[in-house]
Design a protein around this motif. Sequence first.
Motif, PDB file in Angstrom:
ATOM      1  N   GLY A  91      21.332  23.941 -37.044  1.00  0.00           N
ATOM      2  CA  GLY A  91      20.348  24.106 -35.971  1.00  0.00           C
ATOM      3  C   GLY A  91      20.588  25.360 -35.163  1.00  0.00           C
ATOM      4  N   LEU A  92      21.858  25.646 -34.872  1.00  0.00           N
ATOM      5  CA  LEU A  92      22.196  26.881 -34.168  1.00  0.00           C
ATOM      6  C   LEU A  92      21.786  28.085 -34.991  1.00  0.00           C
ATOM      7  CD1 LEU A  92      23.671  28.487 -31.907  1.00  0.00           C
ATOM      8  CD2 LEU A  92      25.770  28.199 -33.257  1.00  0.00           C
ATOM      9  N   ALA A  93      22.141  28.093 -36.272  1.00  0.00           N
ATOM     10  CA  ALA A  93      21.812  29.219 -37.139  1.00  0.00           C
ATOM     11  C   ALA A  93      20.308  29.433 -37.216  1.00  0.00           C
ATOM     12  CB  ALA A  93      22.389  28.990 -38.531  1.00  0.00           C
ATOM     13  N   ASN A  94      19.567  28.353 -37.413  1.00  0.00           N
ATOM     14  CA  ASN A  94      18.111  28.469 -37.526  1.00  0.00           C
ATOM     15  C   ASN A  94      17.501  29.061 -36.271  1.00  0.00           C
ATOM     16  OD1 ASN A  94      18.359  27.266 -40.015  1.00  0.00           O
ATOM     17  ND2 ASN A  94      17.578  25.263 -39.376  1.00  0.00           N
ATOM     18  N   TYR A  95      17.974  28.600 -35.114  1.00  0.00           N
ATOM     19  CA  TYR A  95      17.399  29.099 -33.867  1.00  0.00           C
ATOM     20  C   TYR A  95      17.739  30.567 -33.635  1.00  0.00           C
ATOM     21  CZ  TYR A  95      16.361  29.997 -29.022  1.00  0.00           C
ATOM     22  OH  TYR A  95      15.884  30.567 -27.873  1.00  0.00           O
ATOM     23  N   VAL A  96      18.991  30.939 -33.837  1.00  0.00           N
ATOM     24  CA  VAL A  96      19.399  32.330 -33.583  1.00  0.00           C
ATOM     25  C   VAL A  96      18.668  33.286 -34.527  1.00  0.00           C
ATOM     26  CG1 VAL A  96      21.327  33.950 -33.543  1.00  0.00           C
ATOM     27  CG2 VAL A  96      21.634  31.646 -32.652  1.00  0.00           C
ATOM     28  N   VAL A  97      18.509  32.895 -35.776  1.00  0.00           N
ATOM     29  CA  VAL A  97      17.763  33.729 -36.730  1.00  0.00           C
ATOM     30  C   VAL A  97      16.326  33.902 -36.261  1.00  0.00           C
ATOM     31  CG1 VAL A  97      16.795  33.782 -39.062  1.00  0.00           C
ATOM     32  CG2 VAL A  97      19.203  33.225 -38.726  1.00  0.00           C
ATOM     33  N   ASP A  98      15.694  32.800 -35.865  1.00  0.00           N
ATOM     34  CA  ASP A  98      14.304  32.866 -35.399  1.00  0.00           C
ATOM     35  C   ASP A  98      14.194  33.687 -34.123  1.00  0.00           C
ATOM     36  OD1 ASP A  98      11.459  31.851 -35.481  1.00  0.00           O
ATOM     37  OD2 ASP A  98      12.084  31.006 -33.546  1.00  0.00           O
ATOM     38  N   TYR A  99      15.145  33.511 -33.214  1.00  0.00           N
ATOM     39  CA  TYR A  99      15.134  34.255 -31.957  1.00  0.00           C
ATOM     40  C   TYR A  99      15.278  35.756 -32.217  1.00  0.00           C
ATOM     41  CZ  TYR A  99      16.543  35.756 -27.261  1.00  0.00           C
ATOM     42  OH  TYR A  99      16.633  36.403 -26.047  1.00  0.00           O
ATOM     43  N   ALA A 100      16.179  36.122 -33.132  1.00  0.00           N
ATOM     44  CA  ALA A 100      16.387  37.531 -33.456  1.00  0.00           C
ATOM     45  C   ALA A 100      15.114  38.152 -34.048  1.00  0.00           C
ATOM     46  CB  ALA A 100      17.550  37.684 -34.426  1.00  0.00           C
ATOM     47  N   LYS A 101      14.426  37.394 -34.885  1.00  0.00           N
ATOM     48  CA  LYS A 101      13.171  37.899 -35.470  1.00  0.00           C
ATOM     49  C   LYS A 101      12.138  38.143 -34.384  1.00  0.00           C
ATOM     50  CE  LYS A 101      13.627  35.794 -40.062  1.00  0.00           C
ATOM     51  NZ  LYS A 101      13.113  34.744 -40.987  1.00  0.00           N
ATOM     52  N   ARG A 102      12.048  37.222 -33.435  1.00  0.00           N
ATOM     53  CA  ARG A 102      11.090  37.384 -32.340  1.00  0.00           C
ATOM     54  C   ARG A 102      11.438  38.566 -31.444  1.00  0.00           C
ATOM     55  NH1 ARG A 102      11.613  33.196 -29.143  1.00  0.00           N
ATOM     56  NH2 ARG A 102      12.913  31.769 -30.363  1.00  0.00           N
ATOM     57  N   GLN A 103      12.716  38.944 -31.436  1.00  0.00           N
ATOM     58  CA  GLN A 103      13.145  40.112 -30.679  1.00  0.00           C
ATOM     59  C   GLN A 103      12.974  41.406 -31.468  1.00  0.00           C
ATOM     60  OE1 GLN A 103      14.244  39.778 -27.357  1.00  0.00           O
ATOM     61  NE2 GLN A 103      13.487  37.710 -27.744  1.00  0.00           N
ATOM     62  N   GLY A 104      12.492  41.291 -32.682  1.00  0.00           N
ATOM     63  CA  GLY A 104      12.265  42.466 -33.521  1.00  0.00           C
ATOM     64  C   GLY A 104      13.532  43.042 -34.131  1.00  0.00           C
ATOM     65  N   ARG A 105      14.570  42.243 -34.224  1.00  0.00           N
ATOM     66  CA  ARG A 105      15.837  42.739 -34.757  1.00  0.00           C
ATOM     67  C   ARG A 105      15.896  42.627 -36.275  1.00  0.00           C
ATOM     68  NH1 ARG A 105      20.741  39.929 -31.862  1.00  0.00           N
ATOM     69  NH2 ARG A 105      21.754  41.022 -33.595  1.00  0.00           N
ATOM     70  N   SER A 106      16.562  43.589 -36.895  1.00  0.00           N
ATOM     71  CA  SER A 106      16.738  43.558 -38.347  1.00  0.00           C
ATOM     72  C   SER A 106      18.205  43.744 -38.740  1.00  0.00           C
ATOM     73  CB  SER A 106      15.892  44.648 -39.006  1.00  0.00           C
ATOM     74  OG  SER A 106      16.255  45.939 -38.506  1.00  0.00           O
ATOM     75  N   ASP A 107      19.091  43.898 -37.738  1.00  0.00           N
ATOM     76  CA  ASP A 107      20.514  44.074 -38.032  1.00  0.00           C
ATOM     77  C   ASP A 107      21.150  42.729 -38.374  1.00  0.00           C
ATOM     78  OD1 ASP A 107      19.887  43.446 -35.318  1.00  0.00           O
ATOM     79  OD2 ASP A 107      21.996  43.699 -34.806  1.00  0.00           O
ATOM     80  N   GLN A 108      22.355  42.776 -38.927  1.00  0.00           N
ATOM     81  CA  GLN A 108      23.020  41.540 -39.299  1.00  0.00           C
ATOM     82  C   GLN A 108      23.487  40.780 -38.064  1.00  0.00           C
ATOM     83  OE1 GLN A 108      26.811  41.652 -41.432  1.00  0.00           O
ATOM     84  NE2 GLN A 108      26.124  39.926 -42.692  1.00  0.00           N
ATOM     85  N   LEU A 109      23.303  39.482 -38.105  1.00  0.00           N
ATOM     86  CA  LEU A 109      23.750  38.634 -37.017  1.00  0.00           C
ATOM     87  C   LEU A 109      25.222  38.270 -37.230  1.00  0.00           C
ATOM     88  CD1 LEU A 109      20.657  36.255 -36.923  1.00  0.00           C
ATOM     89  CD2 LEU A 109      21.098  38.238 -35.460  1.00  0.00           C
ATOM     90  N   SER A 110      25.889  37.850 -36.152  1.00  0.00           N
ATOM     91  CA  SER A 110      27.306  37.489 -36.269  1.00  0.00           C
ATOM     92  C   SER A 110      27.637  36.305 -35.372  1.00  0.00           C
ATOM     93  CB  SER A 110      28.202  38.683 -35.921  1.00  0.00           C
ATOM     94  OG  SER A 110      27.999  39.099 -34.584  1.00  0.00           O
ATOM     95  N   CYS A 111      28.689  35.599 -35.754  1.00  0.00           N
ATOM     96  CA  CYS A 111      29.121  34.399 -35.037  1.00  0.00           C
ATOM     97  C   CYS A 111      30.638  34.354 -35.035  1.00  0.00           C
ATOM     98  CB  CYS A 111      28.564  33.160 -35.732  1.00  0.00           C
ATOM     99  SG  CYS A 111      29.126  31.571 -35.044  1.00  0.00           S
ATOM    100  N   ALA A 112      31.245  34.072 -33.885  1.00  0.00           N
ATOM    101  CA  ALA A 112      32.691  33.870 -33.788  1.00  0.00           C
ATOM    102  C   ALA A 112      32.975  32.376 -33.825  1.00  0.00           C
ATOM    103  CB  ALA A 112      33.234  34.480 -32.509  1.00  0.00           C
ATOM    104  N   ILE A 113      34.043  31.982 -34.513  1.00  0.00           N
ATOM    105  CA  ILE A 113      34.399  30.571 -34.634  1.00  0.00           C
ATOM    106  C   ILE A 113      35.898  30.406 -34.402  1.00  0.00           C
ATOM    107  CG2 ILE A 113      34.375  28.516 -36.098  1.00  0.00           C
ATOM    108  CD1 ILE A 113      32.078  29.643 -37.640  1.00  0.00           C
ATOM    109  N   ALA A 114      36.263  29.365 -33.655  1.00  0.00           N
ATOM    110  CA  ALA A 114      37.674  29.038 -33.426  1.00  0.00           C
ATOM    111  C   ALA A 114      37.813  27.520 -33.420  1.00  0.00           C
ATOM    112  CB  ALA A 114      38.162  29.635 -32.111  1.00  0.00           C
ATOM    113  N   TYR A 115      39.064  27.050 -33.457  1.00  0.00           N
ATOM    114  CA  TYR A 115      39.295  25.612 -33.531  1.00  0.00           C
ATOM    115  C   TYR A 115      40.637  25.260 -32.908  1.00  0.00           C
ATOM    116  CZ  TYR A 115      42.063  26.963 -37.672  1.00  0.00           C
ATOM    117  OH  TYR A 115      42.957  27.552 -38.524  1.00  0.00           O
ATOM    118  N   ASP A 116      40.791  23.969 -32.555  1.00  0.00           N
ATOM    119  CA  ASP A 116      42.028  23.514 -31.928  1.00  0.00           C
ATOM    120  C   ASP A 116      42.785  22.555 -32.842  1.00  0.00           C
ATOM    121  OD1 ASP A 116      40.747  21.077 -31.750  1.00  0.00           O
ATOM    122  OD2 ASP A 116      40.817  20.940 -29.566  1.00  0.00           O
TER     123      ASP A 116
END
Length: 605
Positions: A91-116
């Motif tokens: 759900g996060l991925a789908n929204y961020v991809v859609d949001y980036a498209k609406r912003q007119g972006r074409s660059d690669q998206l990125s995500c930081a991940i960590a864990y405990d």
Amino acid sequence: MQELLSAVETAASESKISKSAAGHLRSWLTEDRYAAYRDEVAKHIRDQQWQKLDDVFWTIIPFGTGGRRGRMYPIGSNAINDRTIGESAQGLANYVVDYAKRQGRSDQLSCAIAYDTRHQSRHFTELCAGIMVAAGFKVYLLDDYRATPQLSFAVRHKNCDCGIMVTASHNPPSDNAVKVYWSSGAQVLPPHDKAIIEQVMSCQEIKAVPFAEALADGRVEVVTEEIDNAFLEAAAAQAFAGPRDAKILYSPLHGVGAAAVMPLLERDGFHSVEVYGPHEERSGDFPNVPGHVSNPENKAVFDKPIEYAQSKELDLILATDPDCDRLGVAAPKTTDATGQWGTFDGNQIGSLLADYVLSKREAAGTLSADHYVVKTLVTSELIRRIAEDYGVRCVGDLLVGFKYIAEVIDREGPDQFVFGTEESHGYLVGQYARDKDGAVACMLMSELAAELKAQGKTLHERLADLHRKHGYHKEALINLVMEGSEGMAAMQRLMKAFRETPPKSLAGIAVKQIRDYGSQTKLDVASGEKSELAGPHGDLIILDLDEEGNYVAARPSGTEPKIKLYVFTRVSPADSQDLDAAGQTIVKRLEGIESDMRAFAKENS
């Protein structure tokens, strides 16, 4: 299949499971998206594990103030498992991809991940990473147990579009969760949060690239060392000059904190710091803390460390929760470290740190009327009074959740931000992160303890000074636990009662006003008149008593099945010069309020 569905219908008709659980079970049995879990669901039905099925299927696990959090179980819409975690990441991925498209972006998206250190944290991390990569993201991974504030920092440092922290913070060992972060490094805020939730709840297909494949071809990049070094530099830059002669005992409570706290304290000049051995093991079972709950808000976690500190004549005990975004503190009540020790609650730590940071900034000439501190509506008003005493603003009309403090920092301007705090032991200074940071709070508290030691004073004596100056403040938290499907209904009934038929008095003090942030109205109890209430919109009710500084706030928890009652009491400065007498007044008042509130809850839930 028909036999299974019939068994579910029969169980519902016999009230062995709720109607909502039956509906979700039908979905998991018949819909293709749940095919991988069908055999396990069927086994539970054939074994007639109705109570367990009702527990894990009666609702869909929600996004709360910190993301999606709950008990782990292999199946269930109301449990943390591969499906619910996968939905969250997809759900996060789908929204961020859609949001980036609406912003007119074409660059690669990125995500930081960590864990405990929690059970399955690494497994869920690999799952989330594979999902983000499949959606076209570059993933920056902190590939070892790391602190939540380091994830917030990593999102900002690597200019990511979002972040995921796999942790359930201070919850029991049975739990896990994902916290979802926006590009600011803060947990997601409106309107993004609701839009992400819509994507999560409507998620049909989860697509994931095998983690090993993504790691091998560089779509997952390990940045642990880079972030460690950069985070240490940024956090250390928040230090203030002063004495460093303090002997400190630190407990990570079986979590990730040592990797952040120990290098930071060493960098800041504290060379007599010892990790408390029984709590040093990084373990999701939290084996050596009372009840196996690693929460620095719980005074009992300090009992054994205090005994050890007394024997070694240490000056300070610091403890961070498993993901190191919260700080707990204990210190001697006098300069005799072998004598009596006492812990501090989150409001008291926040007050001490606010005063310390403001005093240092004032001495350095770096304070102005444009500077500000931030707190939530359920955090002590002593913070506000301290800020105003130093001539700075206090932004305090915020809902619960550090993400709202982060929002204020970006709205009001990070250059004027001095200090942020919430009652649940969360603290932040500087601009490097947008979430509470237990490591930097450890550093600041160590500095304060060393400065007071040089003056021949204790942390408890400093807090007493603040109470005499601003009035004796004391807060308490009452948790009304209401688990399961019936618990949710009880929570709704009680919140309705607070709004419509509130108690007339608490501890013998009349209830003067009801502030309802859900309807954004104020109710004058005596006249029955309503007026508009300025401030945020959320499920929070405050009952103001007919004595200044005394009130109770009620809200359903965003992460646990309970209603939290935050009790605030205060005695005026004139009546606080004798702190023992003021304390006795406050204790009696707190006991009366709790008794009356529990009785009201019992009658109305």
